[in-house]
Design an enzyme around this catalytic site. Structure first.
Site, PDB file in Angstrom:
ATOM      1  N   CYS A 146       0.836  -1.210   0.000  1.00 18.28           N
ATOM      2  CA  CYS A 146       0.000   0.000   0.000  1.00 18.28           C
ATOM      3  C   CYS A 146       0.865   1.252   0.000  1.00 18.28           C
ATOM      4  O   CYS A 146       1.333   1.693   1.053  1.00 18.28           O
ATOM      5  CB  CYS A 146      -0.913  -0.031   1.228  1.00 18.28           C
ATOM      6  SG  CYS A 146      -1.894   1.446   1.405  1.00 18.28           S
TER       7      CYS A 146
ATOM      8  N   CYS B 177      -0.446   4.112   2.104  1.00 19.85           N
ATOM      9  CA  CYS B 177      -0.217   4.036   3.549  1.00 19.85           C
ATOM     10  C   CYS B 177       1.244   4.356   3.876  1.00 19.85           C
ATOM     11  O   CYS B 177       1.525   5.025   4.866  1.00 19.85           O
ATOM     12  CB  CYS B 177      -0.525   2.642   4.078  1.00 19.85           C
ATOM     13  SG  CYS B 177      -1.972   1.878   3.352  1.00 19.85           S
ATOM     14  N   ASP B 178       2.185   3.859   3.071  1.00 16.54           N
ATOM     15  CA  ASP B 178       3.596   3.874   3.474  1.00 16.54           C
ATOM     16  C   ASP B 178       4.496   4.766   2.622  1.00 16.54           C
ATOM     17  O   ASP B 178       5.675   4.939   2.954  1.00 16.54           O
ATOM     18  CB  ASP B 178       4.162   2.441   3.431  1.00 16.54           C
ATOM     19  CG  ASP B 178       3.362   1.507   4.331  1.00 16.54           C
ATOM     20  OD1 ASP B 178       2.851   1.987   5.366  1.00 16.54           O
ATOM     21  OD2 ASP B 178       3.237   0.320   4.001  1.00 16.54           O
TER      22      ASP B 178
END
Ligand SMILES: Cc1cc2nc3c(=O)[nH]c(=O)nc-3n(C[C@H](O)[C@H](O)[C@H](O)COP(=O)(O)OP(=O)(O)OC[C@H]3O[C@@H](n4cnc5c(N)ncnc54)[C@H](O)[C@@H]3O)c2cc1C
Length: 307
Positions: free
Chosen positions: A136, A139-140
């Site tokens: 993801c 997200c990261d």
């Protein structure tokens, strides 16, 4: 939460499909319960920006669209509970839905459990997950400011997430086993025009290197068989997805990939059990299509109950 009374409808999964079905069902005054194992929003929560959902010409952040959909269901009193569903059986006209919180009963069920990213299965992937290995970018991605990262895959998700990573990383190596992309033309054009993206054609990832965090990747050229190391602080893997339908075992008809077969009313092989969105066979796997499926299933679930 073990209940004796049967709900009219239980929706399993709170992504865009489940939330749309919940909106229509609660507006139709059906006694509806949505069960979600994690956070409502589904894959929208791992999508930084959605540019192709009608009604938002400027685009909208995935988490924001999830919030708006949930707010709209609140207006009509959709009940939502956090619970993972482990199995479903049908006895007579009633479904018993087994969750980790107890059993829930319902006269109709909509399965909207979506799909999860596939793993590559290479050495280092599991050990370094969350320490440089990610599924993801939304997200990261911000963890990799001015660093070098890699994306594995050549489909739309891989290329869109590679483009997203250009906001942070200095260099993004796209590792693809073929010499052309499967991604749609607009994504391809943007990626080819971006100087931060380098394509590693005909190449596979053999191993993810690093002790406590990712430091590099071992790559192999599938044409020449030659291997080489690439220094990278992170690797984002987009090689496919698996439908979340195993909890239904063989109570319903699925295709070879495990996607649930439905007709045009979203009805499965089991009367009263509907399937929508990414978990459904032939789905085009988009937010808008999951929403459309949810609307169709809620309307036909209502007809099923009335008839
Ligand atoms: C990186 C990425 C980028 C994307 N970008 C776009 C885009 O720009 N535009 C677009 O239209 N689409 C995009 N998509 C696809 C889109 O997000 C999906 O098609 C859509 O979210 C599918 O909705 P769904 O409701 O079928 O399932 P999901 O969104 O997958 O939701 C399923 C829900 O079910 C829950 N669940 C699963 N199993 C259980 C269980 N046993 N019990 C209880 N709950 C369960 C999950 O926790 C999840 O919340 C993207 C997807 C990804 C991964």
């Amino acid at each position: 939460m073990t209940e004796k009374k049967a709900h009219d409808l239980v929706i399993i999964g709170g992504g865009p499909g489940g939330l749309a079905a919940g909106l229509y069902a609660s507006r139709a005054r059906m006694d509806t319960l949505l069960l979600e194992k994690a956070a409502y929003g589904g894959q929208m929560l791992t999508t930084f920006f959605i540019e192709n959902y009608p009604g938002f010409p400027e685009g909208i952040a995935g988490f924001e669209l999830a919030d708006l959909m949930k707010k709209q269901t609140d207006l009509y009193g959709l009940q939502i509970q956090t619970a993972e569903v482990r199995g479903v059986v049908k006895e007579g006209n009633i479904f018993d839905i087994d969750t980790i919180e107890g059993t829930v009963r319902s006269r109709a069920v909509i399965v909207s459990t979506g799909a999860d990213p596939d793993k590559l299965g290479v050495p280092g992937e599991e050990r370094l997950a969350g320490r440089g290995v990610s599924y993801c970018a939304t997200c990261d991605g911000a963890l990799y400011r001015e660093r070098t990262v890699a994306v594995v895959g050549g489909g739309d998700s891989a290329i869109e997430e590679a483009l997203f990573l250009t906001r942070f990383a200095d260099r993004i190596h796209v590792i693809h086993r073929r010499d052309e992309l499967r991604a749609t033309p607009i994504s391809r054009e943007r990626a080819f025009a971006n100087e931060k993206i380098v394509f590693e054609w005909n190449t596979v990832l053999k191993e993810i290197l690093g002790e406590d965090e990712v430091t590099g990747l071992l790559l192999e050229n599938v044409k020449t068989g030659q291997t080489r190391k690439l220094a990278a602080a992170g690797v984002f893997i987009y090689v496919g997805i698996t439908p979340q339908s195993s909890f239904l075992e063989d109570m319903v008809e699925k295709n070879e990939g495990g996607y649930i077969k439905t007709d045009l009313t979203m009805s499965s092989s089991v009367p009263g059990l509907f399937a929508i969105g990414d978990v459904r066979a032939e789905s085009v796997r988009q937010v808008a299509s999951a929403v459309g499926d949810g609307v169709t299933a809620a309307i036909y679930a209502y007809k099923y109950l009335v008839e």
